[in-house]
Enzyme design. Structure first.
Site, PDB file in Angstrom:
ATOM      1  N   SER A   1       0.857  -1.176   0.000  1.00 11.35           N
ATOM      2  CA  SER A   1       0.000   0.000   0.000  1.00 11.35           C
ATOM      3  C   SER A   1       0.894   1.227   0.000  1.00 11.35           C
ATOM      4  O   SER A   1       2.073   1.141   0.343  1.00 11.35           O
ATOM      5  CB  SER A   1      -0.840  -0.024   1.283  1.00 11.35           C
ATOM      6  OG  SER A   1      -1.428   1.217   1.553  1.00 11.35           O
TER       7      SER A   1
ATOM      8  N   TYR B   1      -1.426  -0.332  10.501  1.00 13.35           N
ATOM      9  CA  TYR B   1      -1.480  -0.687   9.085  1.00 13.35           C
ATOM     10  C   TYR B   1      -0.164  -0.328   8.397  1.00 13.35           C
ATOM     11  O   TYR B   1       0.424  -1.148   7.689  1.00 13.35           O
ATOM     12  CB  TYR B   1      -2.660   0.047   8.433  1.00 13.35           C
ATOM     13  CG  TYR B   1      -2.897  -0.288   6.988  1.00 13.35           C
ATOM     14  CD1 TYR B   1      -3.473  -1.501   6.615  1.00 13.35           C
ATOM     15  CD2 TYR B   1      -2.581   0.616   5.986  1.00 13.35           C
ATOM     16  CE1 TYR B   1      -3.711  -1.805   5.289  1.00 13.35           C
ATOM     17  CE2 TYR B   1      -2.814   0.324   4.650  1.00 13.35           C
ATOM     18  CZ  TYR B   1      -3.385  -0.884   4.311  1.00 13.35           C
ATOM     19  OH  TYR B   1      -3.617  -1.182   2.986  1.00 13.35           O
TER      20      TYR B   1
END
Length: 192
Positions: free
Chosen positions: A154, A167
């Site tokens: 990501s 995350y």
């Protein structure tokens, strides 16, 4: 490209029968990837924690003429469950040619609001899940001296934001692991 360079930088070709393992195949990027690979003739080995979604993906793969060589609902945070699925896949088809670590979860919140369970859930799924797949599938790919590992990260693996500390931590770890594997797997003709 000459053959020496090609061996050092293998290119991923999906042809009829290419064996592809995908985590997180029940929805989103995982499902879209499974369908794209199926349309190219890949033989798919799929997993997800979501049984209903995984069954739907398998049905969609069949409708587009694809082949699911194996599928199982399990939690990739369990090394033991990953080992069982890898043993079944290897017994049925031999080494995978493409390993796609796609499964992931996002949990956004400020660090001061997060509990330990939040950190554990995100890091176990987004980083340890990929490590478990690598531990269980990569050794057979190395023995076969071919293949590709695709770790879905990501932009959070490149830059952090205040609301996704867990995350970003997991995705930075996955990116670092990918960079190491990229360098180390070339000698085995495995692209990362």
């Amino acid at each position: 490209m000459d053959s020496a360079k090609e061996k050092m930088n293998p290119t991923m070709k999906i042809e009829n029968g290419t064996k592809v393992f995908i985590t997180g195949a029940a929805s989103g990027i995982g499902r879209a990837t499974a369908l794209a690979m199926a349309r190219r003739g890949a033989r798919l080995f799929l997993t997800d924690i979501n049984a209903k979604g995984l069954a739907e993906t398998c049905e969609q793969v069949a409708r587009c003429g694809g082949v699911v060589g194996g599928q199982r609902t399990f939690d990739i945070t369990s090394l033991e469950e990953m080992k069982v699925f890898a043993q079944e896949a290897h017994a049925a088809a031999g080494p995978m040619e493409v390993l796609i670590n796609n499964a992931g979860i996002a949990l956004f919140g400020l660090v001061e609001d997060m509990q330990h369970a939040h950190w554990t859930k995100v890091i176990n799924t987004n980083l340890w899940g990929a490590i478990h797949a690598i531990e269980c599938f990569l050794p057979e790919m190395i023995r076969a001296k071919k293949g590709h590992v695709v770790n879905i990260s990501s932009t959070a693996g490149l830059t952090g934001a205040p609301w996704h500390a867990a995350y970003a931590t997991a995705k930075w770890g996955l990116l670092g692991l990918s960079e190491v594997l990229h360098k180390k797997m070339r000698k085995h003709h495995i692209g990362v």
